[in-house]
Design a protein around this motif. Structure first.
Motif, short mmCIF file in Angstrom:
data_model
loop_
_atom_site.label_atom_id
_atom_site.label_comp_id
_atom_site.label_asym_id
_atom_site.label_seq_id
_atom_site.Cartn_x
_atom_site.Cartn_y
_atom_site.Cartn_z
N GLY A 105 80.77 -32.77 71.75
CA GLY A 105 80.25 -33.14 73.06
C GLY A 105 79.18 -32.17 73.54
N GLU A 108 78.97 -30.79 76.39
CA GLU A 108 79.56 -29.68 77.15
C GLU A 108 79.97 -28.54 76.22
OE1 GLU A 108 80.47 -32.83 77.50
OE2 GLU A 108 79.84 -33.35 79.54
N THR A 109 80.47 -28.89 75.04
CA THR A 109 80.84 -27.86 74.06
C THR A 109 79.60 -27.06 73.65
OG1 THR A 109 82.55 -29.37 73.24
CG2 THR A 109 81.98 -27.50 71.83
N ARG A 143 78.57 -24.77 76.51
CA ARG A 143 79.40 -23.56 76.61
C ARG A 143 78.98 -22.57 75.52
NH1 ARG A 143 83.33 -27.51 78.29
NH2 ARG A 143 83.95 -27.92 76.14
#
Lengths: 366, 366
Positions: free
Chosen positions: A21, A23-24, A27
């Motif tokens: 994803g 978002e991964t 991060r």
């Protein structure tokens, strides 16, 4: 761990994810993406009426396990019966149920090399045996798929029309013609996730009751509700009914059902969104051409760009974009992986693409 | 249908639903329920902050497949690592994944006769062999469960604490003590869906890393977010990781993740809700007693009422309530099915219960 008495199949499976994803990745890089153009989402978002409907819905109540009102509206929209329709947790969820119903240890399944990985994930997850045929000129090829299905006695044959990740499509009538060679013992899983973005005539022109095929549709793409997880399948009532044997009956988010219904009922907004998608497609193609790359024709909400060389070159451009805050993805398999795949974005996002692509290409040329 | 080459297991399964939804009953009777007291939902609803967070979240984006922020907050809340936590589409969804990981054709599973039907649905759905032990004085009985697990070499043993549908509970320390008899080869599936409503000391006082048990929790009950479909499991990282082999990675609704996080962070609202639940429990017990029925002690957000006779009598009272617009449910199995089960409601809903129960009992006595 003393107690991990997994089934032999579960033991054999990797702990994997079909897609990492964004978002991964955010991060990992310590910053959010400025342009989210990798997951074929719809940046223009859902109808305001859908947003209102979701806000209005009391989330303290479980959702209707029959998704009755949504199925009724979909049946009217498609000119079929609610018994032809099953609603589920996105096409991903429905593909999982379908594979579970049909596929056990070693059961043969056919798809194209480089087609939707989440389907393959489900086939592996239930122990099926996956057979692939190559793309032909960046199109999934019904003739090769159905010939392979006959050869291996496939229970399921997967075909996406339009295709992801290449953005290509076939006329629905051509698929009907090709289905003359679909083996009687094989069920066609036709993934029409992007069909609303495609030219007139792309959707399969067959009645919902046709037992040879199950069609997958979604509110994640043209309707702008990816986060809500609402997909549906259209098929013969006997097949649709089988989903009730295995599905998570209370799995549908209540607000999502209401949002999808409201989105479906706001066809004006939907048409406006299609226009925005078409405009963004043209802009992405222009940007690609201005940078000496070749945009492929697209019948979807993304444009696949042929970078003209090998996977290393395409991957270097992709990394260059990601490092500059532009999230994109690329095909997994040769020869399609000479390309990168860019989802339709807002004008601002595409400005950033235009701004960063030259540097990404320069990096790749080093 | 020519193409229905379902697996032998899928062919053998009925097209069923563990619970008929209240909407289905409302459509059948042609009127909505005035008091929705049958599904153990939380009529007091989620924190306003959760509602705001859900409205703020852009539903055009897929949810984070790792549910990273929610897992991080849950880890902090429970004093464990995010690696001890998996988030899924309600406890129902997580139970499905867990059963899929462990249970194949004929694998033994133990539960109590009359405990959670959706767990049994998943066990049947993967071909498992379900063994049951009776309730003991309206409590699930860890000693009998674990003895039966040893006898049949169970892979999974299901225990809900507090129990649904009886509302009874054990002290967590007593379960730890009973676990001395849990076979090494059996995994305890401890469903703590209602534990926030229970007396201090009910939650299992064992570290999250204990490999003998996986605990199920939810935002559907005390947190008031049943419609959002957010459950989670706490367990050994090796076990938690196995979920990544089979789960629908992009199955979590994006707004639901944000809503659950905001609900968790609003512990003041949560505590207020627990007070309202406790008050409603007392009121339901009073109403039962005023009508000559016996409320059982409850550690949940519902009260199970002993109607004092057989299943026919209890069912007649239940039908009498339903016919008067009060949705309630009842246990499935004798001797528990001498009871009806009433979820905590608003004061207005419980006024309606008080108003209709005498007539429902009068009907049942005819």
């Amino acid at each position: 761990m003393t107690n991990l008495r997994l089934t032999p199949l579960a033991q054999s499976l990797p702990a994997t994810v079909p897609f990492v994803g964004p978002e991964t990745q955010e991060r990992a890089r310590g910053a959010v993406f400025d342009a989210r153009l990798g997951a074929n989402e719809n940046v223009f978002g859902p109808s305001p009426r859908a947003i209102e409907a979701m806000a209005r819905e009391g989330q303290w109540m479980y959702g209707d396990p029959e998704s009755h009102d949504l199925r009724a509206a979909l049946a009217q929209h498609h000119g079929c019966s609610p018994d032809n329709i099953i609603v589920g947790e996105g096409i991903d969820g429905l593909l999982g149920y379908l594979v579970r119903l049909f596929i056990g240890d070693g059961d043969p399944v056919v798809t194209s090399a480089g087609a939707y990985p989440t389907f393959n994930y489900h086939v592996a997850g239930f122990g099926g045996s996956l057979h692939t045929v190559p793309y032909v000129e960046d199109h999934e090829d019904p003739a090769s798929l159905f010939a392979k299905a006959a050869e291996v006695d496939a229970k399921l044959v997967y075909l996406a029309n339009p295709d992801n990740p290449m953005g290509s499509h076939h006329n629905g009538a051509d698929i009907v013609e090709a289905m003359k060679a679909l083996p009687e013992r094989s069920l066609l899983v036709l993934d029409e996730a992007y069909v609303e973005c495609a030219p007139e005539g792309t959707a399969l022109p067959l009645p919902a009751d046709d037992p040879r095929v199950i069609r997958m549709r979604t509110f994640s793409k043209a309707y702008g509700l990816a986060g809500a997880r609402v997909g549906y399948a259209i098929g013969h009532p006997g097949l649709i009914k089988a989903f009730h044997k295995v599905r998570n009956h209370f799995g549908m988010n209540r607000a999502a059902q209401a949002g999808a219904l409201a989105a479906l009922q706001d066809q004006n907004y939907f048409e406006e969104n299609l226009t925005k998608i078409a405009t963004a497609r043209e802009r992405i193609a222009e940007i690609a051409e201005q940078n000496g790359l070749t945009p492929l024709p697209s019948a979807t909400n993304f444009v696949t760009i042929d970078c003209g060389r090998d996977v290393e070159f395409a991957k270097a451009i992709l990394d260059g974009l990601i490092n500059r805050g532009v999230f994109v993805r690329m095909p997994f398999v040769a020869p399609q992986n000479r390309c990168i795949r860019v989802s339709c974005g807002t004008p601002q996002m595409l400005d950033l693409l235009a701004e960063t692509l030259p540097a990404a290409i320069a990096d790749a040329n080093v």
